[in-house]
Design an enzyme around this catalytic site. Structure first.
Site, PDB file in Angstrom:
ATOM      1  N   HIS A   1       1.086   7.867  -5.093  1.00 34.76           N
ATOM      2  CA  HIS A   1       0.688   8.086  -6.496  1.00 34.76           C
ATOM      3  C   HIS A   1       1.799   8.737  -7.312  1.00 34.76           C
ATOM      4  CE1 HIS A   1      -3.630   7.122  -6.161  1.00 34.76           C
ATOM      5  NE2 HIS A   1      -3.449   7.473  -4.900  1.00 34.76           N
TER       6      HIS A   1
ATOM      7  N   SER B   1       1.047  -7.277  -0.808  1.00 36.50           N
ATOM      8  CA  SER B   1       0.836  -8.600  -1.406  1.00 36.50           C
ATOM      9  C   SER B   1       1.347  -8.676  -2.840  1.00 36.50           C
ATOM     10  CB  SER B   1      -0.648  -8.963  -1.374  1.00 36.50           C
ATOM     11  OG  SER B   1      -1.127  -8.929  -0.053  1.00 36.50           O
TER      12      SER B   1
ATOM     13  N   ARG C   1      -3.940  13.550   1.554  1.00 38.47           N
ATOM     14  CA  ARG C   1      -4.424  12.225   1.961  1.00 38.47           C
ATOM     15  C   ARG C   1      -3.279  11.297   2.327  1.00 38.47           C
ATOM     16  NH1 ARG C   1      -9.775   9.713  -0.753  1.00 38.47           N
ATOM     17  NH2 ARG C   1      -8.794   7.702  -0.435  1.00 38.47           N
TER      18      ARG C   1
END
Length: 503
Positions: free
Chosen positions: A121, A60, A150
């Site tokens: 990240h 978004s 992750r």
């Protein structure tokens, strides 16, 4: 005097697949009519078309940035990838300042970062590039590894270690410490976790290893995966050879701020948190990849770029009136992100925030969301504006719950409200430009009948409720939307908008 309304359906992608496709299978006569009986083409809303790496799903924030800017906006991962590729990274002033500080003080350059190719990240290639840069300038570099597990498989680090160790040898980089992101990248103010990682960086307290691969393998034996690796230091070196000392330079290679902020606060200090470590090193030169909110480092490699002449600014300069309206969940998207990632108040602009439902924990319990309230408020005022920018959140927010039936209901409820809006716009001679920021609701169940809750790489529609309009291409990208609206409203397109109008 033409007037327009830009209606953005969040998470409304187009896919030919029927299975699990809430967009296709919902009964939405008004949206169907809008797309089938008006000029309509498809827009790319993911990957390189929106400034992300190839095949990366849209989102978004990026979607609204591109729609509002009229140009491709390169963010985080792709921006730094591009800079490494064209070698500009190696002349980045913030990094060169860190090198100079270490040289001047006869000290070391520490590299902190999530060592993984997850790209969420950080990226392992960015860390390699910093190691290469230090080596080019003969500055001793120390790498402090944060395990991921992750954004990549839970034991990916072991597979990456051979390459990493080889790279450390060729760039004369010492591997100083290791820590799972659970400790080094906490974001919930669990300071006991940060303490373990931080103390390991400063004074080599706690566990140690003689061989990194053995330490990682031993962790796996105890069911400790990359994310949870207990902070440990390399006992092949004296403590002051690999720990952060006064006068050192420190580069934090993560570009995403949320999980880099707490450790940065410990290392360099800030007013963002009340909790402080017992000890901070003095005269550090602290560099971060991108802005971390609340952290004021010595330098930022890629500070926020102010985008000039976004759609909102062009309308303001043309003395046009504009309205932005959305519910809470997507309000920042039609304001902050649509304006290029800055908070601005333009003259002749009004913003309406319609509260999102607070009486439900997840939106599958109220899939209609606040669509009716948005249309109620909109119809009262929008005829006095030259451009209204509107976001409906249902396809995305209900789609994220993974509840297919609820998403069908949400789309059908939304269609009813869109029907009201389209009828009123037609009556008032207001042209509707309809698009979406990325896909989501069109892929909710995969071929194995598993729920899908994430965004997609599918195209999104672009329709204009003016039968006299002719599209010049069969397909475009989100950044074509703003120039197309400006051309339609007969407002000069600024040179910063380097994407062409599609009509």
């Amino acid at each position: 005097m033409k007037k327009a309304l830009l209606m953005i359906l969040d998470g409304y992608g187009i896919s030919s697949t029927t299975h699990g496709n809430a967009v296709k299978n919902a009964k939405t006569p008004h949206l169907d009519n809008l797309m089938n009986n008006n000029p309509t083409i498809m827009l790319q809303a993911s990957g390189e078309a929106v400034g992300l790496p190839k095949n990366q799903i849209g989102n978004s924030e990026v979607g609204h940035l591109n729609i509002g800017a009229g140009r491709i906006i390169y963010t985080g991962l792709s921006l730094i990838n591009k800079e490494i590729e064209n070698k500009k990274f190696f002349t980045n002033q913030a990094l060169l300042n860190a090198i100079d500080h270490a040289k001047k003080n006869n000290s070391k350059l520490h590299i902190l970062g999530l060592v993984s190719n997850g790209g969420v990240h950080s990226h392992i290639n960015h860390i390699y590039a910093i190691m290469e840069l230090a080596n080019q300038h003969n500055v001793p570099a120390i790498l402090h590894i944060f395990g991921d597990g992750r954004d990549v498989p839970p034991t990916q680090l072991l597979a990456d270690l051979d390459q990493l160790i080889k790279k450390a040898e060729t760039t004369k980089t010492k591997i100083g410490t290791i820590s799972g992101r659970f400790y080094a990248m906490d974001r919930d103010q669990r300071w006991d976790r940060i303490d373990l990682a931080y103390n390991n960086l400063l004074s080599n307290t706690g566990k140690s290893f003689a061989d990194l691969k053995t330490y990682v393998k031993d962790s796996y034996q105890q069911n400790i995966t990359d994310e949870f690796i207990v902070p440990a230091y390399n006992n092949n070196y004296k403590s002051d050879e690999i720990t952060i000392q006064d006068n050192d330079s420190v580069v934090f290679a993560n570009f995403r701020p949320d999980r880099a902020r707490q450790l940065s606060h410990y290392v360099f200090g800030s007013n963002y948190y009340d909790h402080h470590p017992q000890l901070r090193r003095k005269n550090l030169y602290f560099v971060i990849m991108m802005q971390y909110e609340g952290i004021n480092p010595s330098a930022i490699c890629y500070p926020p770029k102010i985008e000039k002449n976004t759609l909102g600014e062009v309308l303001k300069n043309a003395n046009k009136k504009q309205l932005r309206i959305a519910e809470t969940e997507k309000y920042a998207h039609v304001t902050f992100f649509f304006d290029g990632g800055v908070e601005v108040e333009y003259q002749n602009e009004d913003k309406v925030l319609v509260p999102s439902r607070k009486d439900v924990k997840t939106y599958d319990l109220a899939p209609e969301m606040s669509a009716a309230a948005i249309v109620d408020q909109l119809l009262k005022v929008y005829t006095k504006y030259d451009l209204t920018v509107l976001n409906f959140a249902n396809p995305d927010m209900v789609g994220h719950t993974g509840n297919y039936e609820a998403t069908l209901k949400g789309l059908e409820a939304l269609d009813h409200e869109i029907g009201r809006l389209l009828a009123d716009a037609k009556k008032n001679n207001i042209t509707v430009f309809f698009t979406a920021d990325h896909g989501n609701a069109e892929e909710m169940i995969d071929e194995n009948n598993q729920k899908v809750t994430k965004h997609t790489t599918n195209v999104v529609p672009f329709s204009i409720t003016d039968p006299n309009v002719k599209f010049t291409k069969k397909e475009g990208i989100l950044a074509n939307v703003a120039p197309t609206i400006l051309k339609y409203l007969e407002i000069q397109i600024p040179e910063e908008m380097d994407q062409e109008p599609l009509i």
